[in-house]
Design a protein around this motif. Structure first.
Motif, PDB file in Angstrom:
ATOM      1  N   ARG A  74      69.059 -43.886  17.201  1.00  0.00           N
ATOM      2  CA  ARG A  74      68.628 -42.592  16.678  1.00  0.00           C
ATOM      3  C   ARG A  74      69.569 -41.457  17.047  1.00  0.00           C
ATOM      4  O   ARG A  74      69.472 -40.372  16.490  1.00  0.00           O
ATOM      5  N   THR A  75      70.467 -41.688  17.983  1.00  0.00           N
ATOM      6  CA  THR A  75      71.434 -40.659  18.356  1.00  0.00           C
ATOM      7  C   THR A  75      72.598 -40.572  17.367  1.00  0.00           C
ATOM      8  O   THR A  75      73.399 -39.641  17.442  1.00  0.00           O
ATOM      9  N   THR A  76      72.704 -41.527  16.456  1.00  0.00           N
ATOM     10  CA  THR A  76      73.797 -41.527  15.481  1.00  0.00           C
ATOM     11  C   THR A  76      73.661 -40.332  14.541  1.00  0.00           C
ATOM     12  O   THR A  76      72.566 -40.025  14.066  1.00  0.00           O
ATOM     13  N   SER A  77      74.760 -39.658  14.275  1.00  0.00           N
ATOM     14  CA  SER A  77      74.723 -38.483  13.398  1.00  0.00           C
ATOM     15  C   SER A  77      74.419 -38.889  11.960  1.00  0.00           C
ATOM     16  O   SER A  77      74.745 -40.005  11.529  1.00  0.00           O
ATOM     17  N   THR A  78      73.825 -37.973  11.224  1.00  0.00           N
ATOM     18  CA  THR A  78      73.493 -38.238   9.824  1.00  0.00           C
ATOM     19  C   THR A  78      74.746 -38.501   9.002  1.00  0.00           C
ATOM     20  O   THR A  78      74.767 -39.394   8.145  1.00  0.00           O
ATOM     21  N   VAL A  79      75.816 -37.750   9.246  1.00  0.00           N
ATOM     22  CA  VAL A  79      77.040 -37.930   8.454  1.00  0.00           C
ATOM     23  C   VAL A  79      77.634 -39.321   8.660  1.00  0.00           C
ATOM     24  O   VAL A  79      78.139 -39.938   7.716  1.00  0.00           O
ATOM     25  N   ALA A  80      77.564 -39.836   9.891  1.00  0.00           N
ATOM     26  CA  ALA A  80      78.063 -41.190  10.157  1.00  0.00           C
ATOM     27  C   ALA A  80      77.158 -42.232   9.520  1.00  0.00           C
ATOM     28  O   ALA A  80      77.640 -43.233   8.969  1.00  0.00           O
ATOM     29  N   LEU A  81      75.852 -42.013   9.572  1.00  0.00           N
ATOM     30  CA  LEU A  81      74.912 -42.942   8.949  1.00  0.00           C
ATOM     31  C   LEU A  81      75.155 -43.050   7.452  1.00  0.00           C
ATOM     32  O   LEU A  81      75.131 -44.143   6.882  1.00  0.00           O
ATOM     33  N   GLN A  82      75.372 -41.923   6.813  1.00  0.00           N
ATOM     34  CA  GLN A  82      75.606 -41.933   5.369  1.00  0.00           C
ATOM     35  C   GLN A  82      76.848 -42.734   5.020  1.00  0.00           C
ATOM     36  O   GLN A  82      76.850 -43.504   4.049  1.00  0.00           O
TER      37      GLN A  82
ATOM     38  N   TRP B 279      81.895 -35.664  -1.774  1.00  0.00           N
ATOM     39  CA  TRP B 279      81.527 -36.268  -0.483  1.00  0.00           C
ATOM     40  C   TRP B 279      82.763 -36.467   0.379  1.00  0.00           C
ATOM     41  O   TRP B 279      82.743 -36.183   1.583  1.00  0.00           O
ATOM     42  N   GLN B 280      83.862 -36.962  -0.225  1.00  0.00           N
ATOM     43  CA  GLN B 280      85.101 -37.176   0.515  1.00  0.00           C
ATOM     44  C   GLN B 280      85.618 -35.868   1.090  1.00  0.00           C
ATOM     45  O   GLN B 280      86.059 -35.821   2.248  1.00  0.00           O
ATOM     46  N   ARG B 281      85.557 -34.814   0.285  1.00  0.00           N
ATOM     47  CA  ARG B 281      86.016 -33.502   0.753  1.00  0.00           C
ATOM     48  C   ARG B 281      85.177 -33.035   1.937  1.00  0.00           C
ATOM     49  O   ARG B 281      85.705 -32.526   2.931  1.00  0.00           O
ATOM     50  N   ARG B 282      83.880 -33.229   1.859  1.00  0.00           N
ATOM     51  CA  ARG B 282      82.984 -32.856   2.955  1.00  0.00           C
ATOM     52  C   ARG B 282      83.310 -33.667   4.207  1.00  0.00           C
ATOM     53  O   ARG B 282      83.308 -33.145   5.324  1.00  0.00           O
ATOM     54  N   TRP B 283      83.592 -34.949   4.032  1.00  0.00           N
ATOM     55  CA  TRP B 283      83.916 -35.843   5.157  1.00  0.00           C
ATOM     56  C   TRP B 283      85.219 -35.412   5.828  1.00  0.00           C
ATOM     57  O   TRP B 283      85.347 -35.424   7.042  1.00  0.00           O
ATOM     58  N   GLU B 284      86.201 -35.028   5.020  1.00  0.00           N
ATOM     59  CA  GLU B 284      87.490 -34.598   5.562  1.00  0.00           C
ATOM     60  C   GLU B 284      87.361 -33.285   6.336  1.00  0.00           C
ATOM     61  O   GLU B 284      88.051 -33.078   7.337  1.00  0.00           O
ATOM     62  N   LEU B 285      86.497 -32.405   5.870  1.00  0.00           N
ATOM     63  CA  LEU B 285      86.323 -31.109   6.525  1.00  0.00           C
ATOM     64  C   LEU B 285      85.471 -31.192   7.784  1.00  0.00           C
ATOM     65  O   LEU B 285      85.477 -30.274   8.603  1.00  0.00           O
ATOM     66  N   ASN B 286      84.736 -32.277   7.922  1.00  0.00           N
ATOM     67  CA  ASN B 286      83.888 -32.450   9.106  1.00  0.00           C
ATOM     68  C   ASN B 286      84.738 -32.690  10.348  1.00  0.00           C
ATOM     69  O   ASN B 286      85.461 -33.678  10.426  1.00  0.00           O
ATOM     70  N   GLU B 287      84.645 -31.798  11.307  1.00  0.00           N
ATOM     71  CA  GLU B 287      85.430 -31.914  12.536  1.00  0.00           C
ATOM     72  C   GLU B 287      84.538 -31.999  13.769  1.00  0.00           C
ATOM     73  O   GLU B 287      85.024 -31.858  14.883  1.00  0.00           O
ATOM     74  N   GLU B 288      83.251 -32.235  13.584  1.00  0.00           N
ATOM     75  CA  GLU B 288      82.321 -32.225  14.714  1.00  0.00           C
ATOM     76  C   GLU B 288      81.695 -33.586  14.980  1.00  0.00           C
ATOM     77  O   GLU B 288      81.906 -34.183  16.033  1.00  0.00           O
ATOM     78  N   LYS B 289      80.949 -34.098  14.039  1.00  0.00           N
ATOM     79  CA  LYS B 289      80.183 -35.324  14.278  1.00  0.00           C
ATOM     80  C   LYS B 289      80.832 -36.520  13.594  1.00  0.00           C
ATOM     81  O   LYS B 289      81.540 -36.395  12.612  1.00  0.00           O
TER      82      LYS B 289
ATOM     83  N   THR C  10      83.760 -42.757  13.625  1.00  0.00           N
ATOM     84  CA  THR C  10      83.541 -43.352  12.312  1.00  0.00           C
ATOM     85  C   THR C  10      84.577 -42.844  11.325  1.00  0.00           C
ATOM     86  O   THR C  10      85.090 -43.611  10.503  1.00  0.00           O
ATOM     87  N   LYS C  11      84.889 -41.580  11.407  1.00  0.00           N
ATOM     88  CA  LYS C  11      85.892 -40.993  10.514  1.00  0.00           C
ATOM     89  C   LYS C  11      87.265 -41.602  10.754  1.00  0.00           C
ATOM     90  O   LYS C  11      88.043 -41.799   9.808  1.00  0.00           O
ATOM     91  N   ARG C  12      87.579 -41.906  11.985  1.00  0.00           N
ATOM     92  CA  ARG C  12      88.861 -42.543  12.294  1.00  0.00           C
ATOM     93  C   ARG C  12      88.921 -43.943  11.694  1.00  0.00           C
ATOM     94  O   ARG C  12      89.965 -44.370  11.179  1.00  0.00           O
ATOM     95  N   LEU C  13      87.817 -44.666  11.748  1.00  0.00           N
ATOM     96  CA  LEU C  13      87.767 -46.012  11.185  1.00  0.00           C
ATOM     97  C   LEU C  13      87.751 -45.994   9.662  1.00  0.00           C
ATOM     98  O   LEU C  13      88.357 -46.850   9.008  1.00  0.00           O
ATOM     99  N   ILE C  14      87.018 -45.021   9.096  1.00  0.00           N
ATOM    100  CA  ILE C  14      86.815 -44.970   7.648  1.00  0.00           C
ATOM    101  C   ILE C  14      87.227 -43.588   7.138  1.00  0.00           C
ATOM    102  O   ILE C  14      86.376 -42.751   6.816  1.00  0.00           O
ATOM    103  N   PRO C  15      88.524 -43.309   7.064  1.00  0.00           N
ATOM    104  CA  PRO C  15      88.947 -41.992   6.569  1.00  0.00           C
ATOM    105  C   PRO C  15      88.708 -41.822   5.073  1.00  0.00           C
ATOM    106  O   PRO C  15      88.396 -40.735   4.599  1.00  0.00           O
ATOM    107  N   ASP C  16      88.854 -42.928   4.312  1.00  0.00           N
ATOM    108  CA  ASP C  16      88.629 -42.894   2.866  1.00  0.00           C
ATOM    109  C   ASP C  16      87.297 -43.571   2.581  1.00  0.00           C
ATOM    110  O   ASP C  16      87.209 -44.791   2.487  1.00  0.00           O
ATOM    111  N   LEU C  17      86.250 -42.785   2.466  1.00  0.00           N
ATOM    112  CA  LEU C  17      84.919 -43.371   2.337  1.00  0.00           C
ATOM    113  C   LEU C  17      84.707 -44.063   0.995  1.00  0.00           C
ATOM    114  O   LEU C  17      83.877 -44.963   0.884  1.00  0.00           O
TER     115      LEU C  17
END
Length: 247
Positions: free
Chosen positions: A59-67, A108-118, A122-129
């Motif tokens: 449950r501690t996983t961020s929503t953006v990573a879950l998506q 969604w990709q643009r939002r993921w790229e701009l996300n610098e917090e949570k 996951t973003k490092r593993l999956i930069p191109d969602l």
């Protein structure tokens, strides 16, 4: 649904899709309500609860990573997609629907790229969602989700929650991160050596998911390696009974 056992990720995704269809009924009519932050938050929380079960994640996983790991489009972008299809009036044509879905994935990709917090691991593993989301042989479970999110049997995680006293690996004294566990720790070197011998190349955090997506056989082989390592570590890790009950 329990994190360990229960329906497969594919079946969980189907059930999640049914709920999304119910939620999105009439979306072009009520979409303007999402301009109010409180309503948008309520909708996001409903989706979050579903994705925790689809991904068998803590449950501690961020929503953006879950998506991202579940491949489920953020609910507000789903609503926007329905509204847009309704406005252009050609929502039943397959080519139009594909083009609109590409538009949604771009947003969604643009939002993921701009996300610098949570969800930065996951973003490092999956930069191109897009590649991950559209991969047909993509499968996750409790153990793979731990690696993809960094929330699980890792010292850096359990120390942050106050479950362990430090973040060091009990086997080699290095910082116990998901990258260290799966790719570097000598305790699980035999698993990696076997996989490297089969695949013919080594894996890094930047290439691991890309190789999983590239080929179904490779994806299954790498996924089985991660699962085996994480299962072994989960059984051996102290204090995770607290984590399982509380998270």
């Amino acid at each position: 649904m329990p994190n360990i056992g229960g329906p497969s990720s594919g079946k969980r995704e189907i059930l999640c899709g049914v709920v999304h269809s119910t939620i999105l009924y009439g979306a072009p009519i009520w979409c303007e309500a999402l301009r109010i932050r409180r309503y948008r938050t309520m909708l996001e929380e409903v989706q979050r609860r579903m994705l925790l079960r689809v991904g068998s994640a803590y449950r501690t996983t961020s929503t953006v990573a879950l998506q991202v790991i579940t491949g489920v489009i953020p609910i507000d972008l789903m609503v926007e997609e329905r509204r847009y299809l309704h406005e252009i009036g050609n929502g039943q044509e397959l080519a139009i629907r594909k083009a609109v879905r590409e538009r949604t994935l771009n947003l969604w990709q643009r939002r993921w790229e701009l996300n610098e917090e949570k969800g930065q691991w996951t973003k490092r593993l999956i930069p191109d969602l897009r590649q991950w989301v559209t991969c047909r042989h993509r499968r996750i479970d409790f153990y793979i989700s731990q690696f993809l999110t960094g929330h699980g049997s890792f010292g850096v995680y359990t120390q942050r929650l106050g479950i362990s006293e430090n973040a060091f690996c009990v086997y080699c004294g290095e910082e116990d991160s998901p990258e260290h566990t799966v790719l570097y720790c000598h305790r699980w070197a035999p698993y990696r050596i076997a996989i490297y011998g089969e695949l013919g190349f080594q894996l890094t955090a930047e290439t691991l998911v890309a190789h999983m997506i590239e080929d179904k056989r490779q994806g299954n082989t790498i996924g089985n390696m991660i699962r085996t390592i994480m299962q072994d570590k989960y059984k051996r890790s102290g204090g995770l009974e607290k984590t399982e009950r509380g998270l």
